[in-house]
Design a protein around this motif. Sequence first.
Motif, PDB file in Angstrom:
ATOM      1  N   HIS A 244      15.741   0.829 -19.275  1.00 29.98           N
ATOM      2  CA  HIS A 244      16.528  -0.160 -18.700  1.00 29.98           C
ATOM      3  C   HIS A 244      15.704  -0.546 -17.489  1.00 29.98           C
ATOM      4  O   HIS A 244      15.306   0.242 -16.545  1.00 29.98           O
ATOM      5  CB  HIS A 244      17.781   0.313 -18.240  1.00 29.98           C
ATOM      6  CG  HIS A 244      18.829   0.873 -19.342  1.00 29.98           C
ATOM      7  ND1 HIS A 244      19.571   0.025 -20.020  1.00 29.98           N
ATOM      8  CD2 HIS A 244      18.967   1.899 -19.926  1.00 29.98           C
ATOM      9  CE1 HIS A 244      20.378   0.603 -20.923  1.00 29.98           C
ATOM     10  NE2 HIS A 244      19.752   1.483 -20.867  1.00 29.98           N
ATOM     11  N   ILE A 245      15.346  -1.819 -17.371  1.00 24.48           N
ATOM     12  CA  ILE A 245      14.668  -2.563 -16.398  1.00 24.48           C
ATOM     13  C   ILE A 245      15.372  -3.500 -15.523  1.00 24.48           C
ATOM     14  O   ILE A 245      16.024  -4.390 -16.214  1.00 24.48           O
ATOM     15  CB  ILE A 245      13.226  -3.186 -16.881  1.00 24.48           C
ATOM     16  CG1 ILE A 245      12.434  -2.316 -17.600  1.00 24.48           C
ATOM     17  CG2 ILE A 245      12.535  -3.869 -15.675  1.00 24.48           C
ATOM     18  CD1 ILE A 245      11.242  -2.898 -18.280  1.00 24.48           C
ATOM     19  N   LEU A 246      15.690  -3.350 -14.145  1.00 24.54           N
ATOM     20  CA  LEU A 246      16.162  -4.430 -13.485  1.00 24.54           C
ATOM     21  C   LEU A 246      14.986  -5.313 -12.685  1.00 24.54           C
ATOM     22  O   LEU A 246      14.223  -4.599 -12.019  1.00 24.54           O
ATOM     23  CB  LEU A 246      16.925  -3.669 -12.182  1.00 24.54           C
ATOM     24  CG  LEU A 246      17.810  -4.593 -11.362  1.00 24.54           C
ATOM     25  CD1 LEU A 246      18.675  -5.589 -11.969  1.00 24.54           C
ATOM     26  CD2 LEU A 246      18.416  -3.771 -10.405  1.00 24.54           C
ATOM     27  N   VAL A 247      15.168  -6.682 -12.853  1.00 20.59           N
ATOM     28  CA  VAL A 247      14.186  -7.398 -12.216  1.00 20.59           C
ATOM     29  C   VAL A 247      15.384  -8.109 -10.978  1.00 20.59           C
ATOM     30  O   VAL A 247      16.138  -8.802 -11.144  1.00 20.59           O
ATOM     31  CB  VAL A 247      13.677  -8.633 -12.927  1.00 20.59           C
ATOM     32  CG1 VAL A 247      12.793  -9.590 -12.329  1.00 20.59           C
ATOM     33  CG2 VAL A 247      12.946  -7.938 -14.135  1.00 20.59           C
ATOM     34  N   SER A 248      14.582  -7.798  -9.786  1.00 17.86           N
ATOM     35  CA  SER A 248      15.536  -7.893  -8.621  1.00 17.86           C
ATOM     36  C   SER A 248      14.698  -8.688  -7.638  1.00 17.86           C
ATOM     37  O   SER A 248      13.552  -8.561  -7.390  1.00 17.86           O
ATOM     38  CB  SER A 248      15.864  -6.625  -7.741  1.00 17.86           C
ATOM     39  OG  SER A 248      16.170  -6.667  -6.644  1.00 17.86           O
ATOM     40  N   HIS A 249      15.590  -9.871  -7.112  1.00 17.71           N
ATOM     41  CA  HIS A 249      14.947 -10.650  -6.139  1.00 17.71           C
ATOM     42  C   HIS A 249      15.854 -10.315  -4.698  1.00 17.71           C
ATOM     43  O   HIS A 249      16.426 -11.190  -4.170  1.00 17.71           O
ATOM     44  CB  HIS A 249      14.821 -12.110  -6.368  1.00 17.71           C
ATOM     45  CG  HIS A 249      13.997 -12.749  -5.210  1.00 17.71           C
ATOM     46  ND1 HIS A 249      12.642 -12.948  -5.287  1.00 17.71           N
ATOM     47  CD2 HIS A 249      14.352 -13.564  -4.099  1.00 17.71           C
ATOM     48  CE1 HIS A 249      12.208 -13.541  -4.289  1.00 17.71           C
ATOM     49  NE2 HIS A 249      13.216 -14.204  -3.640  1.00 17.71           N
TER      50      HIS A 249
END
Length: 612
Positions: A244-249
């Motif tokens: 599971h990958i979270l791309v976060s800004h």
Amino acid sequence: MKKIFALTALAVLCGLAGCSAISSDDSRSDASENKIKNISAVDDSIADKVAYTLEIIHVNDVHSYIDPVGVTLRTDKGMVRVKAGGPEAIKSVIDSRKKLNPDVLVISAGDQITGNAANYDIYHGKADAALHGMYGTDFYVLGNHEFDHGGKGIATYVSYMKELSPKSVLINSDLTVGPDSPVTDTGVPEYFREVGGRTVALYGVTAGDKIHASSSPDPDMKFADTVSTINALTAKNKDKASIHILVSHQGVIADRAHSSLLNDVDIIVGGDSHSLCGKFSKYGLKGECTYPMTRENASGHKICVVQANEYGKIVGDLKVSFDAEGNVLKCEGSPFMPLWPDTAYMKKVADPADDTPENAAAAVKGLIDDPESTFIEARNNRTAAEAMEPYRNEIKQHYKYLGQAPQDLCSTRFPTDDCVVKNEVNPYGSESCRVFGMAYLDGTDAQIFLSNSGGYRVDVEKGDFTEASLLGVAPFSNDLAILDIKGSVFVDTLNQVIRYVGQDPAARDGGTPCGYGFTYSVDMNAKNPVTRVTVTDASGRDVEIDPKRTYRIMTNSFLLQGKDGYRNLKRQKIIRKIGVDSDVMRRYLAGHDSLPVLPDNSRTISEFKDRE
């Protein structure tokens, strides 16, 4: 603490020299090739436990820069100014890694657009979408600056991405819009990708609080809580995906905080805080974090957290090793900074005889050859050059000479930030903001110019100051306005903003007050952190502000909306507007042919005490 790793206004576009002039040699040094290839090396200490590895190449906060940008580095020959990164260099890294590992994922963690008006004001995201199409970007998220022009701006950018980068998937797990929103495609809340026989799930979040405080979202835009939303999605998908990958800004502070609260996330690919992660202090750059960061998630397993600075100067290359159960064994990788040796020149040398292009290029090659560094030699890439050429040709029309910059100027934000053009810490506030404020105030009856330091994006380097330079420093086209304000309200506003910034300096430091005609002292340990305020009187002396007196000040339309923590200004009455900031500066330069000279020892922040 975040360090604004600023580029100079003179180096905002490689077209000044022509990108093809940077180098015609497609070869790369052995040291660079070895650094890139070493990502594939197996760690013997975990080799018998590794069931799978995943590699991610990532960028963030590119802000419409489609050329290499200038950095100042410490070398054994002295300080050197050199161009770094850019589309050709990043594309060559992507291509090199994909030859060795076709399963590499390419991710952009937001703020791809705005911040460089020479590009964005012409193309509104089209050139940036073409950049992603050329990179072969797999996934992207919206950053806070994608909201600068509301739903219409997002809709325009997303439509360009669909046209020019059709394989790129917009992931959005937290934003919802109303039925009448111009944003008809908000992306997908989750996405599954088969990579090397494993199912990878990706999620995306942006900085909802910061967007409301510092951007221009439409009233019908709402943002869900990050931790509860992502935990619910990963729980639902636990049997569907092993990674599971979270791309976060949301900035490196938020990412680190969330990492311990997320149950099943293995990797956070971040953006927003422009964080320089990696071992750069030896070269005069003060990094904020290690690369990669290895932490522990809420389930007690390792989680990898990364970020890749800003403006396309750095391309992150993350490798994560997993065991048979899908748990992270090790986070590895490099934040590569590609350098163009042929663009180097000496910035500070003890002996003038050493000030030669040959010495500068040799010094840069020494950095590249240093096995401890993550500098690599930048390499041309024909695909990238051809993709960017039509956009660069049009942007070159904005290189009109406006005047001289008589000195280097720092555009640092928070008092602990590094000034890269001078390669030193600048605790006294943005010098660019101060000088621009001097120009804005010229010929008006205002005594004080007050702004947010995030409105002045890049350092100014001594020399010719062009239209592209101006749009690099002040890209947001804010209206300037004059108003009257009580001394007590002015002081309260400064306190209000510093408290707001202090809640998350890495992500909110753009709110830090800057300007001209006043100074203030800061103690971050105090309830009211602004401990002393002075104003410059008619004789040029700094005198204590009078809480009961009314002062005539100039500020910008962004702050008058209460953005970046300046809530008090939203209630103030405007006396008159004097024009768009860039237009006011053009008029000033037309009459003076030079930016104002910043006096010695001039400062906005007179004293700073950080948290103990």
